[in-house]
Design a protein around this motif. Structure first.
Motif, PDB file in Angstrom:
ATOM      1  N   TYR C 170       0.833  -1.211   0.000  1.00 64.08           N
ATOM      2  CA  TYR C 170       0.000   0.000   0.000  1.00 64.08           C
ATOM      3  C   TYR C 170       0.861   1.253   0.000  1.00 64.08           C
ATOM      4  O   TYR C 170       2.068   1.205   0.233  1.00 64.08           O
ATOM      5  N   ASP C 171       0.204   2.372  -0.242  1.00 61.82           N
ATOM      6  CA  ASP C 171       0.903   3.655  -0.366  1.00 61.82           C
ATOM      7  C   ASP C 171       1.759   3.957   0.865  1.00 61.82           C
ATOM      8  O   ASP C 171       1.363   3.671   1.996  1.00 61.82           O
ATOM      9  N   ASP C 172       2.903   4.552   0.620  1.00 60.99           N
ATOM     10  CA  ASP C 172       3.876   4.849   1.674  1.00 60.99           C
ATOM     11  C   ASP C 172       3.310   5.730   2.781  1.00 60.99           C
ATOM     12  O   ASP C 172       3.688   5.594   3.944  1.00 60.99           O
ATOM     13  N   ASP C 173       2.396   6.600   2.459  1.00 63.14           N
ATOM     14  CA  ASP C 173       1.871   7.529   3.469  1.00 63.14           C
ATOM     15  C   ASP C 173       0.632   6.971   4.182  1.00 63.14           C
ATOM     16  O   ASP C 173       0.044   7.649   5.016  1.00 63.14           O
ATOM     17  N   ALA C 174       0.255   5.755   3.866  1.00 62.06           N
ATOM     18  CA  ALA C 174      -0.901   5.136   4.527  1.00 62.06           C
ATOM     19  C   ALA C 174      -0.428   4.194   5.627  1.00 62.06           C
ATOM     20  O   ALA C 174       0.759   3.889   5.737  1.00 62.06           O
ATOM     21  N   HIS C 175      -1.360   3.770   6.474  1.00 66.24           N
ATOM     22  CA  HIS C 175      -1.040   2.763   7.485  1.00 66.24           C
ATOM     23  C   HIS C 175      -2.226   1.819   7.631  1.00 66.24           C
ATOM     24  O   HIS C 175      -3.367   2.258   7.750  1.00 66.24           O
ATOM     25  N   ILE C 176      -1.962   0.537   7.619  1.00 66.89           N
ATOM     26  CA  ILE C 176      -3.029  -0.455   7.814  1.00 66.89           C
ATOM     27  C   ILE C 176      -2.640  -1.317   9.010  1.00 66.89           C
ATOM     28  O   ILE C 176      -1.538  -1.867   9.061  1.00 66.89           O
ATOM     29  N   LYS C 230     -10.388  -0.473   0.184  1.00 70.24           N
ATOM     30  CA  LYS C 230      -9.298   0.316   0.774  1.00 70.24           C
ATOM     31  C   LYS C 230      -8.528   1.002  -0.354  1.00 70.24           C
ATOM     32  O   LYS C 230      -7.754   0.351  -1.055  1.00 70.24           O
ATOM     33  N   PRO C 231      -8.708   2.295  -0.529  1.00 66.19           N
ATOM     34  CA  PRO C 231      -8.116   2.974  -1.690  1.00 66.19           C
ATOM     35  C   PRO C 231      -6.601   3.037  -1.648  1.00 66.19           C
ATOM     36  O   PRO C 231      -5.966   3.295  -2.665  1.00 66.19           O
ATOM     37  N   GLU C 232      -5.986   2.776  -0.483  1.00 62.03           N
ATOM     38  CA  GLU C 232      -4.532   2.892  -0.375  1.00 62.03           C
ATOM     39  C   GLU C 232      -3.791   1.646  -0.856  1.00 62.03           C
ATOM     40  O   GLU C 232      -2.564   1.678  -1.008  1.00 62.03           O
ATOM     41  N   ILE C 233      -4.515   0.554  -1.102  1.00 66.74           N
ATOM     42  CA  ILE C 233      -3.842  -0.691  -1.522  1.00 66.74           C
ATOM     43  C   ILE C 233      -3.507  -0.631  -3.008  1.00 66.74           C
ATOM     44  O   ILE C 233      -4.369  -0.402  -3.849  1.00 66.74           O
ATOM     45  N   ARG C 234      -2.235  -0.855  -3.327  1.00 70.16           N
ATOM     46  CA  ARG C 234      -1.744  -0.740  -4.709  1.00 70.16           C
ATOM     47  C   ARG C 234      -1.565  -2.101  -5.395  1.00 70.16           C
ATOM     48  O   ARG C 234      -1.458  -2.183  -6.617  1.00 70.16           O
ATOM     49  N   SER C 235      -1.449  -3.164  -4.599  1.00 68.48           N
ATOM     50  CA  SER C 235      -1.386  -4.507  -5.184  1.00 68.48           C
ATOM     51  C   SER C 235      -1.609  -5.528  -4.079  1.00 68.48           C
ATOM     52  O   SER C 235      -1.445  -5.228  -2.891  1.00 68.48           O
ATOM     53  N   TYR C 236      -2.024  -6.733  -4.487  1.00 73.86           N
ATOM     54  CA  TYR C 236      -2.207  -7.798  -3.488  1.00 73.86           C
ATOM     55  C   TYR C 236      -1.947  -9.159  -4.121  1.00 73.86           C
ATOM     56  O   TYR C 236      -2.016  -9.311  -5.347  1.00 73.86           O
ATOM     57  N   GLU C 237      -1.630 -10.123  -3.271  1.00 71.13           N
ATOM     58  CA  GLU C 237      -1.603 -11.540  -3.620  1.00 71.13           C
ATOM     59  C   GLU C 237      -2.409 -12.270  -2.567  1.00 71.13           C
ATOM     60  O   GLU C 237      -2.140 -12.141  -1.367  1.00 71.13           O
ATOM     61  N   GLU C 257      -3.142  -8.994  -8.188  1.00 72.82           N
ATOM     62  CA  GLU C 257      -3.618  -7.863  -8.985  1.00 72.82           C
ATOM     63  C   GLU C 257      -2.855  -6.602  -8.603  1.00 72.82           C
ATOM     64  O   GLU C 257      -2.518  -6.403  -7.436  1.00 72.82           O
ATOM     65  N   LYS C 258      -2.589  -5.766  -9.594  1.00 71.02           N
ATOM     66  CA  LYS C 258      -2.098  -4.422  -9.329  1.00 71.02           C
ATOM     67  C   LYS C 258      -3.260  -3.458  -9.444  1.00 71.02           C
ATOM     68  O   LYS C 258      -4.090  -3.573 -10.352  1.00 71.02           O
ATOM     69  N   ILE C 259      -3.334  -2.508  -8.529  1.00 68.99           N
ATOM     70  CA  ILE C 259      -4.451  -1.574  -8.522  1.00 68.99           C
ATOM     71  C   ILE C 259      -3.898  -0.170  -8.719  1.00 68.99           C
ATOM     72  O   ILE C 259      -3.288   0.397  -7.806  1.00 68.99           O
TER      73      ILE C 259
END
Lengths: 262, 262, 262, 262
Positions: C170-176, C230-237, C257-259
């Motif tokens: 996820y994006d560097d400025d986000a936190h999950i 979650k709009p901050e997620i840029r890719s997942y497996e 997927e890449k988002i």
């Protein structure tokens, strides 16, 4: 709600061990010359079940373990925990084992740099025939260098990582530190293994192992000698396995013994 | 009976892979210069699932795999098996992988005694974007002896068992024998490992490793050179791991590459 | 002492990844609504190696990791640790991964008793092409109850333990928070699993799973929907595996997927 | 070349077990109503070592195992193999164990489709105090459905895969088929597990398990009853583990017993 576990069983078979296995939970460990720490552990617990009952109450194991974990009680003091499990389940015998990951700061032999080494350890308490016994287990990675390979070869000698697994039972009024037991075992191998070795350390470790060749039989015998030096040890099981660097299989040696109190 | 799997799914998500995993079954393998043999294997298979369907039909994977296993079809010919799975499940893509245990008779270097060595191998077939690809995988245990340890130490050098894992994809009209690929990899290490070594062999293996020190980086690079000598290889993934004898952790190196056809 | 690693290599092969693997060390983790805690972790780290150098300096990985572990820096802040490794080894890229055991207190659904549940989690930082990326991984055990088995059977339905493995970048400025990600995943299964369940809880969990049947495909799709929220997620497996209670193999589904950022 | 192993040891410690471990080799197995087959196996062997000798001769284990494997001798006839190892190593006791993968064709309950199921089995021979004993081991995956969960819930009941591990020692002049032992164990669970189940089979298996709820204690007791029906069995160790679908830990039960000959 009906309590199926409590229903009468007609098969007439008393069960020796029934319980829970691989329950992960935090465990508080007493360290030598350091404050207590919390570690990851995996618990396995069981009790006997009388022939008249259909089943045990599995959730009670978890209740006791959780309460005990919350109170930060020490892993080494599992006698009360086991007693409580046995009482809550109205059993005549039982046992409990915690396997855990334990870090010890270790100094490299020449550069004296310190880094953490992790050891697989275990505490086990058993209660059979009205007698409580405590067991301490450690798995210690070491180097073994083959005496035969050294003797017959012009240069070099094959060596490899080995694991020494030792379980000891000792007198209730005695205490043996994990740190001391591991140090004793490491002193019986061709060399210790380390997390952090700079070049001066690597030179030392290589030469020390070369000057100190050991078969898996040698490590076993030397550890037994160390065990016999501790008068409080009442029994042990010792397993040494070398992951041979010239084979795709292991060499191993095993010994177990009861040591009567003098 | 209602076919729940066939019911309409409203979530609008096409699934990339759905299937079965760790299905143990016998597999027939073609051997170089020997008759075919049957080995233990573990299959994992999957297909894509269109967004309109709730689920795939898991039992059809097992039906095709069983029929195919009964016909003693060769592991290396999995193209038809995969095609049949994809058709039966009305999918547009899919893949299948067999991991298996493979014995090769190996001669010790001096005494010339022969004994079986077992290697973990795999065949994988994939069908994506209307293109079939075949992958061959081998895991080869070897000895690595540390060049740094040899250089800086007066005597000896630490050495250990290492595993070289190589997966290659090659042209459809080519054939690469497992036996040849393993031999190539073994030639890149400080020494082969063996099941059976008499004393004269142990002397040879020890001295050969000492005279042939290799970092995990050296093994990786030398295997890459071997790969590049085979014009039929279109891509590879190569992983070398040394179970260090002086540490309780591993050293590793990894490389993957696509090689365009000239 | 001669530095063999620094000697010139003539093979002309730049190595993508070379480093250390399975280094056990303590790691400090930030918890949601609780104080930080120290956990057991296993680190794997690597850098690239230019074609001119024979080898990397493995001990420097351990030096940086140890220093960083001693400063109790947070696992989630591995950017600086990775940067330091890359600088110390004069590399252009690298990556580091910590796999760790993480306890979360979990309340049973009816009796509201609290006990710790342990989850396998991971932090990974990569630095390739001058870009840093952070990945969070969780493995979440859940129950799946088969919709087909429920539909076609007069009574009951087979169900089993499943593991949902999710890795997100996820994006560097986000936190999950790990805690939130796990809760999202658990809500997608037929039921959560728990350490401690009394009879009233067991009734609830059994009925909840029966009223909420899910194929492995359903779990996968529902988790994907959660991810997309979650709009901050840029890719997942995402990998779901069910250890089928009626088979000796697993059912599984996978998606990656890449988002792109909107 | 000097034979270091034969040199005199001064420590005065006789070793109980020293040998090789995890030696992979092909093994020939006798099947009930089918021709013999060759399977993948992993051997572990050991002998005692007198106090006067420094080490055993590890390569002799492999020599005997290889010769014996080449002659396609049956796994069940390991008495001679063990005798030869003990003689070649001039020992007074020893043991040998083969763990192997064994396929049995299994018919689904309704559709009567046949597919292979793989079972982990073992043969062990021991020679202590001038007495030879043979042990047969099987690990059998089954389904268990919780009686408590069924009783207290309006619908459904949690169920899961369980593994029943049984090791038996029986009279030398008796013979017990792996196939029969496995069938006996499967009949004690809530249901068998299968590789291939069509929908009609899945309905049967689901309903059969629901109508046949079993705690891990029930499975243990029912297997014990089956064991007691075989007069040739002289001792057993029985371990049942359920990988609970509502927990992330297992429930287990264990029993061991010596049965005197009448």
């Amino acid at each position: 709600m009906k309590d199926i576990q409590n229903s009468k069983d007609e098969r007439g078979i008393e069960i020796q061990n029934v319980g829970v296995k691989d329950v992960e939970l935090p465990l508080t460990i007493q360290r030598k010359n350091k404050t207590d720490c919390e570690v990851w552990s995996k618990a396995t617990a069981s009790v006997s079940l009388p022939k008249d009952y259909k089943g045990t109450h599995m959730s009670r194991f978890i209740e006791v373990l959780t309460a005990w974990s919350n109170k930060n009680m020490l892993g080494v003091d599992i006698k009360q925990c086991l007693k409580e499990i046995i009482e809550k389940l109205d059993a005549k015998s039982g046992e409990i084992k915690f396997e855990f990951k334990y870090f010890i700061d270790k100094e490299s032999p020449v550069s004296k740099l310190v880094s953490p080494m992790c050891y697989d350890c275990s505490f086990k308490g058993t209660y059979y025939n009205d007698e409580y016994k405590f067991y301490l287990g450690v798995k210690v990675p070491v180097t073994t260098l083959c005496p035969c390979s050294k003797e017959i070869s012009e240069n070099g000698a094959h060596n490899q990582r080995s694991i020494v697994s030792l379980n000891i039972h000792y007198d209730d009024d005695a205490h043996i530190w994990i740190e001391d037991l591991i140090k004793d075992i490491e002193s019986c191998a061709s060399s210790d293994v380390y997390s952090l070795l700079k070049r001066a350390d690597e030179k030392f470790v290589t030469e020390h192992a070369y000057n100190n060749p050991k078969f898996v039989e040698d490590v076993l015998r030397d550890v037994i000698i160390k065990i016999k030096e501790k008068p409080e040890i009442r029994s042990y099981e010792l397993f040494c396995e070398s992951f041979e660097s010239i084979h795709n299989h292991s060499a191993w040696a095993f010994q177990k013994e009861k040591i009567p109190k003098k």
